[in-house]
Design an enzyme around this catalytic site. Structure first.
Site, mmCIF file in Angstrom:
data_model
loop_
_atom_site.group_PDB
_atom_site.id
_atom_site.type_symbol
_atom_site.label_atom_id
_atom_site.label_comp_id
_atom_site.label_asym_id
_atom_site.label_seq_id
_atom_site.Cartn_x
_atom_site.Cartn_y
_atom_site.Cartn_z
ATOM 1 N N ASP A 225 0.851 -1.185 0.000
ATOM 2 C CA ASP A 225 0.000 0.000 0.000
ATOM 3 C C ASP A 225 0.890 1.238 0.000
ATOM 4 O OD1 ASP A 225 0.926 0.315 2.573
ATOM 5 O OD2 ASP A 225 -0.956 -0.209 3.538
ATOM 6 N N ASP B 136 -7.551 -7.386 1.189
ATOM 7 C CA ASP B 136 -6.607 -7.579 2.285
ATOM 8 C C ASP B 136 -7.272 -7.073 3.551
ATOM 9 O OD1 ASP B 136 -5.045 -4.911 3.521
ATOM 10 O OD2 ASP B 136 -6.069 -4.551 1.619
#
Length: 376
Positions: free
Chosen positions: A92, A271
């Site tokens: 990320d 996720d």
């Protein structure tokens, strides 16, 4: 990166696909275990590969930038070599962690100045240096730098933030194109749709992100406290606009039920820290509902943790034994629970894929949602 859409469920928008990168094939829909600091908490890489067997895991740019620092990762040859993981990794952008540091950061057009949660030192993230940091980490799929808005969020703030995220995206794309990968394999950049829980903003953002023609697209700013119905509504708005021939990643979601409902809306990648975090607190997810293994009711229950489970811990250990481990604060209990939960999440998305390919996903999903919505 290549994406092949294999089949769409006739009674929903659920999709089965295949992503191919230089580190292998990712069969979608997929759940990515979270390896925040170059480790999926409590799980050896051997167990991760052999028992849980994910095609891809997630690392965190903010945390890896602070520790061990990207200079160390670069010397190691990238995150794959540093942690001895030869499959896919996604990172990320650090935007969510910056969001969570609301009292320790200042957001400007240039980027974000924030205070480290470790030692109080000041740092700056910009679209440009976040691209450089993720080049040094070396993940296969990297995220554009964005601002994750809180919930609830004022409409005007959400609108300003969304437009800034779009401007940051353009800077990310430009800088990404000007910086080559460092470790001999390709990296792919995903932009992120924002817009809080406002349908018109989500549509605008999805249209802008789709216009950038990236190889995949992400949806951010959900699973931040909004009701599940709001999450599903925003996901539906966005998936109607994002291109069908690109993978769609819903960031930070969620419960097993959240995952199935969002698969039904056309999401391919997920996720969440929930399976690992909840495991460490004694919550086990199963196809028939969730178990608080610390409850006294399991004290003399010598049945397996989950006789339908896919990992060795599911049949090797009893509920009574795992409860005992939690009672005496033995770390093995948390490890067992973590392996079980991650194994269950991967089983769930792979079963979803089987039913999409078989053409009966919708009926199976509705049955599973009813079963899992129980406390055992």
């Amino acid at each position: 990166m290549e994406f092949e859409l294999l089949k769409t469920d006739p009674a929903s928008k659920a999709r089965a696909g295949k992503i191919t990168t230089d580190h292998g094939v990712i069969e979608t829909p997929i759940f990515m275990p979270v390896g925040t600091v170059a480790s999926v908490k409590g799980v050896h890489q051997t167990e991760l590969k052999q028992e849980i067997n994910p095609d891809i895991i997630l690392g965190n740019t903010y945390h890896l930038y602070l520790r061990p620092k990207t200079g160390i990762l670069k010397k190691a040859g990238g995150l794959h070599k540093f942690m001895n993981w030869d499959r896919n990794i996604l990172t990320d952008s650090g935007g969510y962690q910056v969001y969570s540091l609301s009292g320790r950061r200042k957001i400007k057009e240039e980027g974000v100045k924030f205070k480290s949660h470790i030692d109080g030192s000041y740092h700056v993230f910009t679209p440009e240096n976040v691209m450089e940091i993720q080049r040094e980490i070396g993940a296969d799929i990297i995220m554009a730098f964005d601002e994750c808005t809180p919930y609830p969020c004022d409409y005007n703030y959400a609108k300003r933030s969304m437009h800034m995220t779009h401007r940051w995206l353009d800077r990310c794309i430009k800088h990404f194109g000007e910086t080559p990968p460092l470790y001999g394999y390709d990296q792919t950049l995903f932009p992120i749709v924002q817009g809080s829980t406002y349908k018109d903003l989500r549509r605008q953002s999805a249209e802008y992100i789709a216009s950038r023609n990236a190889e995949g697209n992400a949806i951010g700013g959900l699973s931040v406290g909004e009701p599940a119905e709001e999450m599903y509504a925003m996901t539906e708005v966005v998936t109607e606009i994002l291109p069908e021939d690109k993978p769609r990643y819903l960031m930070g979601v969620g419960t097993p039920i959240n995952i199935l409902e969002n698969i039904a809306l056309g999401i391919d990648m997920f996720d969440c820290v929930m399976p690992t975090r909840n495991a460490r607190n004694g919550m086990l997810f199963t196809a028939h509902g969730s178990i608080n293994i610390k409850n006294k009711k399991w004290e003399d229950d010598f049945s397996p943790i989950d006789d339908m489970g896919i990992t060795f811990v599911d049949t090797q250990y009893s509920k009574a034994y795992v409860r005992h481990l939690f009672t005496v604060n033995e770390m093995l209990g948390k490890q067992i629970a973590t392996i079980h939960n991650l194994g269950f999440y991967l089983w769930l998305v792979r079963e979803a894929r089987k039913h999409i390919l078989a053409g009966d996903f919708r009926a199976w999903k509705d049955m599973m949602v009813k079963q899992m919505d129980k406390r055992l």
